[in-house]
Motif scaffolding. Sequence first.
Motif, short mmCIF file in Angstrom:
data_model
loop_
_atom_site.label_atom_id
_atom_site.label_comp_id
_atom_site.label_asym_id
_atom_site.label_seq_id
_atom_site.Cartn_x
_atom_site.Cartn_y
_atom_site.Cartn_z
N ASP A 40 1.00 -1.22 -0.07
CA ASP A 40 -0.25 0.14 0.19
C ASP A 40 1.39 1.16 0.01
N GLU A 41 1.85 1.68 0.95
CA GLU A 41 3.13 2.68 0.56
C GLU A 41 3.51 2.38 -0.74
N LEU A 42 3.72 1.85 -1.65
CA LEU A 42 3.84 1.44 -2.78
C LEU A 42 3.54 1.88 -3.21
N GLY A 43 2.18 1.78 -3.18
CA GLY A 43 1.11 2.56 -4.08
C GLY A 43 0.95 1.25 -4.95
N VAL A 44 1.21 0.23 -4.50
CA VAL A 44 0.21 -0.81 -5.12
C VAL A 44 -0.52 -1.92 -4.92
N TRP A 45 -0.92 -1.78 -3.75
CA TRP A 45 -2.37 -2.23 -3.12
C TRP A 45 -3.48 -1.32 -4.17
N SER A 46 -3.07 -0.62 -3.95
CA SER A 46 -4.95 -0.15 -4.68
C SER A 46 -4.94 -0.77 -5.69
N GLU A 47 -4.46 -0.56 -6.90
CA GLU A 47 -4.62 -1.92 -7.98
C GLU A 47 -4.74 -3.08 -7.59
N LEU A 48 -3.77 -3.52 -6.72
CA LEU A 48 -3.68 -5.27 -6.81
C LEU A 48 -5.13 -5.81 -6.44
N LYS A 49 -5.94 -4.80 -5.40
CA LYS A 49 -6.89 -5.75 -4.81
C LYS A 49 -8.63 -5.18 -5.71
N SER A 50 -7.79 -4.97 -6.79
CA SER A 50 -9.04 -5.12 -7.64
C SER A 50 -9.32 -6.04 -8.50
N LEU A 51 -8.18 -6.33 -8.87
CA LEU A 51 -7.62 -8.24 -9.16
C LEU A 51 -7.79 -9.39 -8.59
N ARG A 52 -7.12 -10.18 -8.86
CA ARG A 52 -7.66 -11.56 -8.42
C ARG A 52 -6.83 -11.91 -7.15
N VAL A 53 -7.70 -10.92 -5.68
CA VAL A 53 -7.13 -12.09 -4.75
C VAL A 53 -8.26 -12.22 -3.45
N GLN A 54 -7.93 -13.06 -2.12
CA GLN A 54 -8.11 -13.41 -1.85
C GLN A 54 -8.09 -13.78 -0.51
N PRO A 55 -8.67 -13.17 0.29
CA PRO A 55 -8.07 -12.77 2.26
C PRO A 55 -8.31 -14.35 2.92
N PHE A 56 -7.87 -14.14 3.76
CA PHE A 56 -8.17 -15.43 4.46
C PHE A 56 -7.52 -14.41 5.86
N ASN A 57 -8.37 -15.53 6.93
CA ASN A 57 -8.91 -14.97 8.64
C ASN A 57 -8.56 -16.25 9.37
N GLN A 58 -8.46 -17.04 9.12
CA GLN A 58 -7.95 -18.33 9.82
C GLN A 58 -6.74 -18.94 9.33
N LEU A 59 -6.14 -19.42 10.44
CA LEU A 59 -4.54 -20.45 9.71
C LEU A 59 -5.33 -21.72 11.22
N ALA A 60 -4.92 -22.88 10.89
CA ALA A 60 -4.74 -24.04 11.41
C ALA A 60 -4.01 -25.35 11.46
N VAL A 61 -3.56 -25.78 11.96
CA VAL A 61 -2.47 -27.05 11.73
C VAL A 61 -3.09 -28.13 12.71
N ARG A 62 -3.02 -29.00 12.38
CA ARG A 62 -3.08 -30.36 13.11
C ARG A 62 -2.03 -31.25 12.85
N LYS A 63 -1.79 -32.36 13.79
CA LYS A 63 -1.48 -34.02 13.13
C LYS A 63 -2.72 -34.51 12.55
N GLU A 64 -2.42 -35.25 11.43
CA GLU A 64 -3.23 -36.35 10.82
C GLU A 64 -4.23 -37.03 12.01
N GLY A 65 -5.91 -36.48 12.50
CA GLY A 65 -5.85 -37.81 12.67
C GLY A 65 -6.49 -36.53 14.08
#
Length: 392
Positions: free
Chosen positions: A64-89
């Motif tokens: 954003d400070e570099l002046g790129v994000w305003s254009e970039l966010k109108s392209l194909r970007v996908q936000p994520f709001n969670q991270l998850a990890v586990r040992k299988e099972g």
Amino acid sequence: MTNLQTDILVVGAGMVGASAALGLAQQGYHVSVLEPSPQHEVDYQGAYDLRISAITTDNIRMLDELGVWSELKSLRVQPFNQLAVRKEGQNWLTMGNADKPAVLGYMIENNVLQYALLKALQRHPLIEVIETSVDRLNSEQGWALTDSGQRIEFSWVLGCDGAQSKVRQQSGIGVAGRCYGQSCLLTIVQCTDPVAAKTWESFAGNGEIHAMLPLQGNQACLIMYGSGQQVATWQASQEQLQEALNARFSREIGDFTLLSHGSFPLTRQTALNYVRQRTILLGDAAHTIHPMAGQGVNLGFRDVRKLLAVLQGMDMADPEAEVVTRRALGHYAVARRADNELMAQAMDSIAWGFQRNTGAVPTARNLVLAALQRFKPGRTILSAYASGVWKI
């Protein structure tokens, strides 16, 4: 042969190199960027590129400070709001909140980000993008010859040309590292059901690691880490790969169809010097780590931010200020090596801890996960650290 003089030569206009060039031009430097294959166009309405990065919020602020994000966010970007990890099972350890989502980062295709950065480079009056590669470079004397026959004289050169960096090699900087003996298999799939805005990793008992990145349009990037032989077997046919993916992901994301796939071997590497003579290394030219948590490009962006911070208010192109400049660059090298090596070791330790199934390790791992499940502030701290909101 034509001659060109510039304050700073940036070799490589990938995500890290282009960001560094923009930031330095904003500080008033004349910057020349060498890139043999600029990302002149991108079809963000078409198929997803396999190279996708999970850009954390601290680095989104930099864009954003570099002046790129305003254009970039109108392209194909996908936000994520969670991270998850586990040992299988076992139960998932989830960080972030789906009910009151705070964006932890964005999934962005590398070519989309490179496209937006290139347009910003071309707009800046102090930046010249030259479509060529380095042929020879003399870091001590401050000149480079390009494949197109141009001689460029510079005060400093930034090596942002990847893990096989020619700038690093011709500057006489060695590397240390090792091969993990594993490969990463990337796939893009079309899901029947909506994909939650959550990225996750699951550690299987056989040494495999499975991960999912959410994308737009009910699509997802599914990732499997395994031995080179395993990955080759998975990719033997489209049908065989679909079957392998179904066995590992269908329970979590439902039915899906394989669209594309690719793979690459995994290595860990670090340059013995981040700064030498008139060369400064950033991104993969300086360090590569296990991509398990998607931290590679984020570390590269943090290299850029630290470099811009230590150089703020200085004049790198002034020979009389060279002593002060080198002192600042020494601080950059020490600080970034510490953070990069800490992250690299953390990735290795996490993988080891989840894959170890004998001795006291499983008991200790289960105790830690159980404590984090009960202690919400601990999960909040981990998510803040992973997303770059807070750093040690």
